[in-house]
Design a protein around this motif. Sequence first.
Motif, PDB file in Angstrom:
ATOM      1  N   SER A  61      17.370  33.865 -13.453  1.00 44.48           N
ATOM      2  CA  SER A  61      17.920  33.187 -12.281  1.00 44.48           C
ATOM      3  C   SER A  61      17.023  33.388 -11.072  1.00 44.48           C
ATOM      4  CB  SER A  61      19.328  33.707 -11.962  1.00 44.48           C
ATOM      5  OG  SER A  61      19.291  35.079 -11.613  1.00 44.48           O
ATOM      6  N   ARG A  62      17.159  32.475 -10.141  1.00 44.13           N
ATOM      7  CA  ARG A  62      16.545  32.616  -8.824  1.00 44.13           C
ATOM      8  C   ARG A  62      17.542  32.128  -7.791  1.00 44.13           C
ATOM      9  NH1 ARG A  62      12.851  35.480  -5.805  1.00 44.13           N
ATOM     10  NH2 ARG A  62      12.826  34.492  -3.752  1.00 44.13           N
ATOM     11  N   ILE A  63      17.827  32.986  -6.825  1.00 42.59           N
ATOM     12  CA  ILE A  63      18.748  32.622  -5.758  1.00 42.59           C
ATOM     13  C   ILE A  63      17.966  32.530  -4.456  1.00 42.59           C
ATOM     14  CG2 ILE A  63      19.444  34.983  -5.103  1.00 42.59           C
ATOM     15  CD1 ILE A  63      22.377  33.782  -5.070  1.00 42.59           C
ATOM     16  N   ALA A 111      19.708  28.891 -12.660  1.00 48.85           N
ATOM     17  CA  ALA A 111      19.981  29.871 -13.713  1.00 48.85           C
ATOM     18  C   ALA A 111      19.909  29.193 -15.067  1.00 48.85           C
ATOM     19  CB  ALA A 111      21.360  30.502 -13.510  1.00 48.85           C
ATOM     20  N   PHE A 112      19.351  29.904 -16.034  1.00 47.68           N
ATOM     21  CA  PHE A 112      19.327  29.384 -17.402  1.00 47.68           C
ATOM     22  C   PHE A 112      19.209  30.542 -18.380  1.00 47.68           C
ATOM     23  CE2 PHE A 112      14.888  29.577 -16.150  1.00 47.68           C
ATOM     24  CZ  PHE A 112      14.193  29.962 -17.293  1.00 47.68           C
ATOM     25  N   GLY A 113      19.581  30.282 -19.614  1.00 47.75           N
ATOM     26  CA  GLY A 113      19.481  31.274 -20.670  1.00 47.75           C
ATOM     27  C   GLY A 113      18.298  30.981 -21.572  1.00 47.75           C
ATOM     28  N   ILE A 143      27.037  31.010 -12.191  1.00 45.10           N
ATOM     29  CA  ILE A 143      27.523  29.764 -11.597  1.00 45.10           C
ATOM     30  C   ILE A 143      28.816  30.019 -10.829  1.00 45.10           C
ATOM     31  CG2 ILE A 143      28.432  27.462 -12.113  1.00 45.10           C
ATOM     32  CD1 ILE A 143      26.469  27.411 -14.514  1.00 45.10           C
ATOM     33  N   GLU A 144      29.713  30.821 -11.417  1.00 47.96           N
ATOM     34  CA  GLU A 144      30.959  31.126 -10.708  1.00 47.96           C
ATOM     35  C   GLU A 144      30.678  31.891  -9.420  1.00 47.96           C
ATOM     36  OE1 GLU A 144      35.228  33.382 -11.374  1.00 47.96           O
ATOM     37  OE2 GLU A 144      34.428  32.025 -12.902  1.00 47.96           O
ATOM     38  N   PHE A 145      29.772  32.869  -9.485  1.00 48.50           N
ATOM     39  CA  PHE A 145      29.372  33.592  -8.273  1.00 48.50           C
ATOM     40  C   PHE A 145      28.917  32.604  -7.197  1.00 48.50           C
ATOM     41  CE2 PHE A 145      25.895  35.226  -5.702  1.00 48.50           C
ATOM     42  CZ  PHE A 145      26.404  36.407  -5.193  1.00 48.50           C
ATOM     43  N   ALA A 146      28.060  31.670  -7.586  1.00 47.94           N
ATOM     44  CA  ALA A 146      27.551  30.686  -6.630  1.00 47.94           C
ATOM     45  C   ALA A 146      28.682  29.832  -6.065  1.00 47.94           C
ATOM     46  CB  ALA A 146      26.501  29.803  -7.302  1.00 47.94           C
ATOM     47  N   VAL A 159      24.174  24.744  -7.219  1.00 52.31           N
ATOM     48  CA  VAL A 159      23.617  25.171  -8.505  1.00 52.31           C
ATOM     49  C   VAL A 159      22.774  24.044  -9.095  1.00 52.31           C
ATOM     50  CG1 VAL A 159      24.157  25.971 -10.834  1.00 52.31           C
ATOM     51  CG2 VAL A 159      25.600  26.674  -8.909  1.00 52.31           C
ATOM     52  N   ALA A 160      21.549  24.389  -9.496  1.00 50.50           N
ATOM     53  CA  ALA A 160      20.669  23.405 -10.122  1.00 50.50           C
ATOM     54  C   ALA A 160      21.229  22.978 -11.470  1.00 50.50           C
ATOM     55  CB  ALA A 160      19.271  23.994 -10.298  1.00 50.50           C
ATOM     56  N   LYS A 161      21.063  21.709 -11.797  1.00 45.61           N
ATOM     57  CA  LYS A 161      21.558  21.167 -13.058  1.00 45.61           C
ATOM     58  C   LYS A 161      20.420  20.512 -13.827  1.00 45.61           C
ATOM     59  CE  LYS A 161      26.314  20.310 -11.507  1.00 45.61           C
ATOM     60  NZ  LYS A 161      26.171  21.071 -10.260  1.00 45.61           N
ATOM     61  N   ASN A 162      20.579  20.481 -15.133  1.00 41.05           N
ATOM     62  CA  ASN A 162      19.627  19.781 -15.990  1.00 41.05           C
ATOM     63  C   ASN A 162      19.985  18.300 -15.992  1.00 41.05           C
ATOM     64  OD1 ASN A 162      17.902  18.842 -17.954  1.00 41.05           O
ATOM     65  ND2 ASN A 162      18.935  19.865 -19.655  1.00 41.05           N
ATOM     66  N   THR A 163      19.183  17.498 -15.330  1.00 40.26           N
ATOM     67  CA  THR A 163      19.444  16.056 -15.258  1.00 40.26           C
ATOM     68  C   THR A 163      18.571  15.279 -16.233  1.00 40.26           C
ATOM     69  OG1 THR A 163      17.876  15.845 -13.417  1.00 40.26           O
ATOM     70  CG2 THR A 163      20.194  16.192 -12.858  1.00 40.26           C
TER      71      THR A 163
END
Length: 477
Positions: free
Chosen positions: A381-383, A392-394, A450-453, A460-464
């Motif tokens: 992650s990067r905030i 954030a990603f796994g 994501i919940e924290f954010a 939160v960045a999303k995969n588009t």
Amino acid sequence: MRKLKIGYIPMFRGTARGDREILERISKELTDLSRTMDFDLKIGSEIVFGYDTAVKAVAEMNSFDPDFTFLGSYGATIGSAMIPMDKLKGLIGLWAVPEWELTGRLPLNAFCGSMINAGMLAKFHTEKHIPFKWFYGYTDDPLFIDRFKVTFQALKAIVALQESRIGLIGPVVDGFDYMLVRESSIYDLYGATVDRHHSVEEVIKRAKDQSEAAVKDELAAILAEGSKTCMVDDEAMNRFARLSLALSDLARDNGLNAISMSCWTNIEFNYGNAPCSAISRLNNKGIIAGCEADIDGAIGMIISRAMADADAATMCDLVSVDRADDSLNIWHCGPAAGCLANKCGVKWDHHFDMGHYEGDEWHGYGVVADLTFKPGDITLSRISTEAKELTAFGATMFDKESYQGCSGWIKDYRMGGKPMTLAELLSVIYNNRVDHHMSFAYGNFESSLIEFANWKGISVAKNTGYVDHMELGTLGK
């Protein structure tokens, strides 16, 4: 970190069939869960139906100072019961239980009651924008327990930050100006404090002032953790031990649970050693230690370690792509904790970049932790505090020969619970202008990030998806 404080306020009329029996059941299940998950629990003594009982319940719960409170619905309440809930400390969960009978006379009307509560939070307290999370079922229902586990991890990060005092040692590294962050922004968003009153010169003086006896003991501990290579001489190891002690003492003397140090290239030139190995040792001792005076990076490490309940988190760069298997290398000079190493462990080696050539042979400054990350699932992650953005990603770390320093190869990328291709990951990173430092720890906790954010109002960045034309990304907002 202290235990989380979880509250429960029962909300029902007291005339529905089975409501008091359900209160007894919920109380027992929550008590059992508090022992299993290790949190402090407060069950409100006041059964809330209307405004007056709600005022009393809020006052009682606030004396407990909860991090999170369930408003438990197992019966229809009237909307006025939610008016005082804007004064409730901590975060809110709305929790409905199932009807115990599915035909005939409706026993509870619990789900409807929780909808009333949700509507009042949103529409009576419109301008206050009070967030909440919903839960359904008893504590063994996935719609409760799976959701609560995610919340629990997010709450641990929230509390860890509230308790954090981060020491900034020296200025942000030249050229990394986009990492500048105001301490007021850190405090306003997370409740963490930043202590900027430390310099590289102070650390160097502390290192030089260490006693020979303390240095000898520290060297023994260092060599018990890993062996030194032939490229590191005894003088460099001595400076390493002194710097390790100096940073530990600085953290202890100033009540710091985290630091971020202006390392590359400040301390190498002024002390004669790279600080990477000392930062590695600090991380291995449980004190968060970031690089290059990157405060947001240290924030990310605090969050990751709290959510993963791990011994350590670390900071890394994304440095190399292998198109043969679409794997990605994550790396840094040598600051990661030894507990993150694979079975080969740690070697104390010289720096890859800071040093000089003697003929064709490279001689780097000592000392860095040279290790390959162990296999396993990780979350990166990067905030960005100032931009209020999270990426954030796994991924999965796997065995593959890697670079000198702290390094490893990852594959099987995931975002939002779905697989993600390398091309999609690169699009996310570039289009969201993600800073080059990322934090990671072992485990799968993207949902909790994501919940924290979401609790903090961070986008939160999303995969588009991937496309082959230019995209405006965040510049197009």
